[in-house]
Design an enzyme around this catalytic site. Structure first.
Site, short mmCIF file in Angstrom:
data_model
loop_
_atom_site.label_atom_id
_atom_site.label_comp_id
_atom_site.label_asym_id
_atom_site.label_seq_id
_atom_site.Cartn_x
_atom_site.Cartn_y
_atom_site.Cartn_z
N HIS A 81 0.82 -1.22 0.00
CA HIS A 81 0.00 0.00 0.00
C HIS A 81 0.85 1.26 0.00
O HIS A 81 1.98 1.26 0.47
CB HIS A 81 -1.01 0.00 1.15
CG HIS A 81 -0.41 -0.14 2.52
ND1 HIS A 81 0.02 0.94 3.25
CD2 HIS A 81 -0.20 -1.22 3.30
CE1 HIS A 81 0.47 0.52 4.42
NE2 HIS A 81 0.37 -0.79 4.48
N ASP A 83 -0.27 4.37 1.20
CA ASP A 83 -0.50 5.29 2.32
C ASP A 83 0.20 4.79 3.58
O ASP A 83 0.55 3.61 3.69
CB ASP A 83 -2.00 5.48 2.56
CG ASP A 83 -2.69 4.18 2.97
OD1 ASP A 83 -2.38 3.13 2.36
OD2 ASP A 83 -3.52 4.20 3.90
N ASP A 114 6.61 -0.44 6.43
CA ASP A 114 5.17 -0.65 6.22
C ASP A 114 4.61 0.41 5.29
O ASP A 114 4.30 1.50 5.73
CB ASP A 114 4.48 -0.59 7.59
CG ASP A 114 2.98 -0.63 7.51
OD1 ASP A 114 2.45 -1.14 6.52
OD2 ASP A 114 2.32 -0.15 8.45
N GLU A 149 -4.27 1.92 5.38
CA GLU A 149 -4.08 2.24 6.80
C GLU A 149 -5.36 2.74 7.48
O GLU A 149 -5.37 2.94 8.69
CB GLU A 149 -2.96 3.28 6.97
CG GLU A 149 -1.56 2.76 6.63
CD GLU A 149 -1.04 1.69 7.58
OE1 GLU A 149 -1.79 1.24 8.46
OE2 GLU A 149 0.13 1.30 7.43
N HIS A 373 4.28 1.66 12.46
CA HIS A 373 3.45 2.75 12.98
C HIS A 373 4.15 3.51 14.11
O HIS A 373 3.54 4.33 14.77
CB HIS A 373 2.08 2.25 13.49
CG HIS A 373 1.29 1.55 12.43
ND1 HIS A 373 0.02 1.09 12.64
CD2 HIS A 373 1.57 1.24 11.14
CE1 HIS A 373 -0.43 0.51 11.53
NE2 HIS A 373 0.50 0.59 10.62
ZN LIG Z 1 0.40 -0.29 8.70
#
Ligand SMILES: [Zn+2]
Length: 402
Positions: A81, A83, A114, A149, A373
């Site tokens: 991903h 974002d 991530d 996310e 995160h």
């Molecule tokens: Zn994540």
């Protein structure tokens, strides 16, 4: 391939990774346009066809295709991903600079783990396959998703429901997982079930100088006590069983309290929002609901639960097939190991899994502390590059499975 060409490819990979990381794609103001432009350039260089699919305005889904020699065979999907989560704490280095520490060769950036790492690793593995003249029998799709996310409802959730997705005929999908702190790579085959609920506590309204019965505040206190007693017990289970992870316990967290507007009046209502995650394999999730409902009734008859999200359990991806065998063998060939885990959070994998597609969360990044995160998210170039080699071998094997 000569050593010189290898080094050159490593430089290209690191440069592409850092350029991609420098694009600001933290939620909620995600610069998808720059991402799409960057990926278009990559696709052109790699001679991959690229489509941008808009199921929602300004939420582009990037789909790259490398058509196989036998396109009727089920395809392999490589997903990541674009974002990323917000920056909330102080960082050692600017999280958007993709700072490369020349002493320890670590790259610091939001998205380093991530999941921009795997996004670039997929592309760089394909670059190396193309340079070495390899052709694969199966078609390889590489997707870059928006909104993962924040639940993927305007990304993967919609994409898997399009007619176009159905036509891709995907046999197996790899999605981002997380780095592993040692040699043993965690592969995520399932996810906990997510509920988001609001509990409404209403009561008598009156002046702040009174002592009234039946107030919203008392009810809220009663509800909180029930939830936090349960939470403490789950926390104790983790302490008592060191081998357990977050995937093994129910989490119930208070995330929001809403009440009336005036500070010298008793509120007629407080609304509590809880984030609740239920372990995969919980036999009866209805029982969890009934338990919470009983806690509310114990406090007062009019305390009610309303669900914002109440997901059903999605069966995990099996690990007794030829795809898993390839994963295991190719990882072991690098002196590493793999094991299955349940992902404690939510990823786009579940939307694929819900459609019956076998998918695993897999980031071939060993010996890397997990900073998903978190602040100071980073990855050592050595392991970033090693991951490319692992994908290279996986693609040769998986892409040629009969
Ligand atoms: Zn994540």
């Amino acid at each position: 391939m000569s050593v010189h060409i290898n080094t050159e490819n490593d430089d290209i990979a690191v440069n592409n990774f850092r350029t991609y990381l420098q694009i600001r794609t933290t939620q909620p103001d995600v610069d998808y346009a720059s991402c799409v432009a960057f990926l278009r350039l990559q696709a052109r260089q790699l001679q991959l066809s690229m489509q941008v699919i808009d199921t929602v305005p300004d939420k582009p889904i990037v789909l790259m295709t490398w058509t196989g020699l036998e396109p009727d065979l089920p395809a392999i999907l490589l997903n990541s991903h674009m974002d990323m989560t917000k920056i909330i704490k102080e960082w050692r280095h600017d999280p958007f600079s993709a700072y490369l520490d020349t002493n320890d060769q670590k790259i610091y950036a939001r998205g380093a783990q991530d999941s921009k790492c795997v996004g670039i690793q997929y592309l760089e593995a394909v670059r190396r396959l193309k340079i070495s003249g390899r052709l694969l029998n199966r078609t390889i799709y590489i997707t870059f998703m928006p909104d993962a996310e924040v639940g993927g409802l305007e990304g993967m959730y919609r994409f898997v429901r399009t007619e176009q997705f159905g036509k891709l005929n995907i046999g197996y999908a790899l999605d981002a997982g997380r780095p592993s702190p040692n040699y043993d790579i965690a592969v995520f085959t399932g996810e906990k079930c997510f509920w988001n609920l609001r509990i409404r506590c209403s009561g008598n309204l009156g002046d702040g100088s009174l002592i009234l019965a039946n107030t919203a505040g008392e009810k809220m206190t009663g509800v909180l006590k029930k939830f936090f007693t349960f939470r403490t017990a789950e926390m104790q289970k983790l302490i008592d069983n060191p081998e357990w992870t977050l995937a093994d316990v129910v989490t119930m967290n208070l995330t929001k309290i809403e009440g009336g507007p005036q500070r010298n009046m008793l509120k007629s209502e407080f609304v509590l929002t809880f984030d609740c995650r239920i372990p995969l394999g919980t036999e009866d999730t209805e029982e969890v609901h009934e338990t919470m409902l009983q806690w509310c009734r114990d406090v007062a008859d009019d305390v009610s639960i309303q669900y914002l999200v109440r997901e059903e359990q999605i069966p995990p991806t099996e690990t007794d097939d030829k795809y898993w065998e390839v994963l295991k063998k190719e990882v072991e060939d690098f002196g590493l190991d793999i094991h299955c885990e349940t992902f404690p959070g939510r990823t786009d994998s579940r939307h694929l899994r819900e459609m019956g597609i076998p998918v695993v969360g897999f980031s071939p990044i060993p010996f890397t502390p997990v900073h998903l995160h978190e602040n100071n998210e980073h990855i050592e170039t050595l392991y970033f590059l090693k991951g490319i080699k692992i994908y290279y071998n996986i693609l040769i094997q998986m892409g040629n499975l009969p």
